[in-house]
Design a protein around this motif. Structure first.
Motif, mmCIF file in Angstrom:
data_model
loop_
_atom_site.group_PDB
_atom_site.id
_atom_site.type_symbol
_atom_site.label_atom_id
_atom_site.label_comp_id
_atom_site.label_asym_id
_atom_site.label_seq_id
_atom_site.Cartn_x
_atom_site.Cartn_y
_atom_site.Cartn_z
ATOM 1 N N UNK A 1 0.809 -1.216 0.000
ATOM 2 C CA UNK A 1 0.000 0.000 0.000
ATOM 3 C C UNK A 1 0.846 1.272 0.000
ATOM 4 N N UNK A 2 1.870 1.344 0.843
ATOM 5 C CA UNK A 2 2.692 2.559 0.880
ATOM 6 C C UNK A 2 3.408 2.786 -0.446
ATOM 7 N N UNK A 3 3.902 1.723 -1.052
ATOM 8 C CA UNK A 3 4.597 1.876 -2.332
ATOM 9 C C UNK A 3 3.634 2.368 -3.415
ATOM 10 N N UNK A 4 2.387 1.976 -3.344
ATOM 11 C CA UNK A 4 1.387 2.412 -4.327
ATOM 12 C C UNK A 4 1.053 3.895 -4.172
ATOM 13 N N UNK A 5 1.441 4.485 -3.047
ATOM 14 C CA UNK A 5 1.193 5.912 -2.823
ATOM 15 C C UNK A 5 2.393 6.775 -3.203
ATOM 16 N N UNK A 6 3.384 6.175 -3.830
ATOM 17 C CA UNK A 6 4.589 6.896 -4.261
ATOM 18 C C UNK A 6 4.687 6.859 -5.781
ATOM 19 N N UNK A 7 5.207 7.941 -6.356
ATOM 20 C CA UNK A 7 5.431 7.984 -7.802
ATOM 21 C C UNK A 7 6.763 8.676 -8.063
ATOM 22 N N UNK A 8 7.425 8.242 -9.127
ATOM 23 C CA UNK A 8 8.691 8.862 -9.542
ATOM 24 C C UNK A 8 8.511 9.399 -10.954
ATOM 25 N N UNK A 9 8.976 10.631 -11.149
ATOM 26 C CA UNK A 9 8.909 11.284 -12.457
ATOM 27 C C UNK A 9 10.324 11.544 -12.962
ATOM 28 N N UNK A 10 10.531 11.377 -14.265
ATOM 29 C CA UNK A 10 11.791 11.777 -14.898
ATOM 30 C C UNK A 10 11.417 12.782 -15.988
ATOM 31 N N UNK A 11 11.668 14.053 -15.720
ATOM 32 C CA UNK A 11 11.287 15.119 -16.640
ATOM 33 C C UNK A 11 12.445 15.637 -17.488
ATOM 34 N N UNK A 12 13.684 15.445 -17.063
ATOM 35 C CA UNK A 12 14.822 15.967 -17.800
ATOM 36 C C UNK A 12 15.062 17.441 -17.501
ATOM 37 N N UNK A 13 16.245 17.962 -17.853
ATOM 38 C CA UNK A 13 16.602 19.342 -17.518
ATOM 39 C C UNK A 13 15.781 20.390 -18.273
ATOM 40 N N UNK A 14 15.215 20.039 -19.429
ATOM 41 C CA UNK A 14 14.421 20.997 -20.198
ATOM 42 C C UNK A 14 13.144 21.406 -19.447
ATOM 43 N N UNK A 15 12.785 20.661 -18.431
ATOM 44 C CA UNK A 15 11.601 21.001 -17.633
ATOM 45 C C UNK A 15 11.707 22.418 -17.065
ATOM 46 N N UNK A 16 12.929 22.826 -16.732
ATOM 47 C CA UNK A 16 13.135 24.142 -16.131
ATOM 48 C C UNK A 16 12.871 25.288 -17.109
ATOM 49 N N UNK A 17 12.747 24.989 -18.383
ATOM 50 C CA UNK A 17 12.443 26.017 -19.382
ATOM 51 C C UNK A 17 10.948 26.300 -19.478
ATOM 52 N N UNK A 18 10.132 25.438 -18.896
ATOM 53 C CA UNK A 18 8.682 25.593 -18.965
ATOM 54 C C UNK A 18 8.212 26.720 -18.036
ATOM 55 N N UNK A 19 7.115 27.352 -18.422
ATOM 56 C CA UNK A 19 6.534 28.427 -17.597
ATOM 57 C C UNK A 19 5.418 27.902 -16.706
ATOM 58 N N UNK A 20 4.498 27.130 -17.314
ATOM 59 C CA UNK A 20 3.376 26.567 -16.564
ATOM 60 C C UNK A 20 3.092 25.154 -17.072
ATOM 61 N N UNK A 21 2.678 24.310 -16.157
ATOM 62 C CA UNK A 21 2.243 22.967 -16.522
ATOM 63 C C UNK A 21 0.837 22.758 -15.963
ATOM 64 N N UNK A 22 0.078 21.945 -16.664
ATOM 65 C CA UNK A 22 -1.249 21.572 -16.205
ATOM 66 C C UNK A 22 -1.230 20.128 -15.760
#
Length: 183
Positions: free
Chosen positions: A66-87
């Protein structure tokens, strides 16, 4: 034991070590069915996951998962910092109780540094309904040195997401972020 209220989580000064509520606190049977993160300027989807409505809910998993199912990992890459807004678009269902003042408070940290706190509220969900909700995140200004540290230290940027109905904490999820290159 400290009661976990919206005010309490707004004043946290670091990522929580443990979950602040058990899985069975979700007495409203809120089930996340689909989640998509997209760049608001280009419309490009950065992450998407969908769950079959008939798939077993987290409450029915063996306790050790159950605890592991409440965790998520994202890999966005360095270009993520160039974004202004995300939905972040969330499709969710609710059980047979009305859900009033469904509030999400997200707190994002790098180490002990609070990067940004976000708060969103969905005023009312009809019992036994499926709802779609998109919240917009403004990417915080991060100085170049910290940005590089975040890129160099995958999964050290973390967030806690707290889900309240009124002042009752009903769910708590955690996420970790990787901004390193995709190679």
């Amino acid at each position: 034991m400290q009661q976990v209220t919206t005010e309490y989580v707004r004043n946290l000064n670091g990522i929580t070590q443990d979950f602040l509520c058990p899985v069975n606190a979700n007495i409203y049977n809120i089930q996340f069915l689909k989640f998509r993160i997209r760049d608001m300027d280009s419309g490009q989807t950065l992450f998407e996951v969908e769950r079959d409505q008939d798939e077993e809910s987290i409450e029915n998993l063996p306790p050790e998962y159950q605890d592991e199912a409440r965790r998520i990992k994202y890999h966005f890459g360095p270009q993520f910092f160039e974004l202004k807004t995300v939905g972040a678009q969330l499709t969710f269902s609710v059980g047979n109780k009305p859900v009033k003042n469904f509030t999400i408070i997200e707190r994002h940290y790098f180490g002990d540094h609070l990067l940004r706190s976000y708060e969103f509220q969905f005023p009312f969900c009809i019992p036994n309904s499926t709802n779609t909700w998109e919240h917009i995140y403004t990417i915080p200004e991060i100085d170049e040195a910290m940005r590089q540290e975040m890129i160099n230290n995958p999964f050290q940027t973390k967030s806690d997401s707290f889900y309240f109905v009124g002042e009752q904490l009903v769910m708590h999820n955690k996420a970790e972020y990787d901004y390193s290159s995709f190679d």
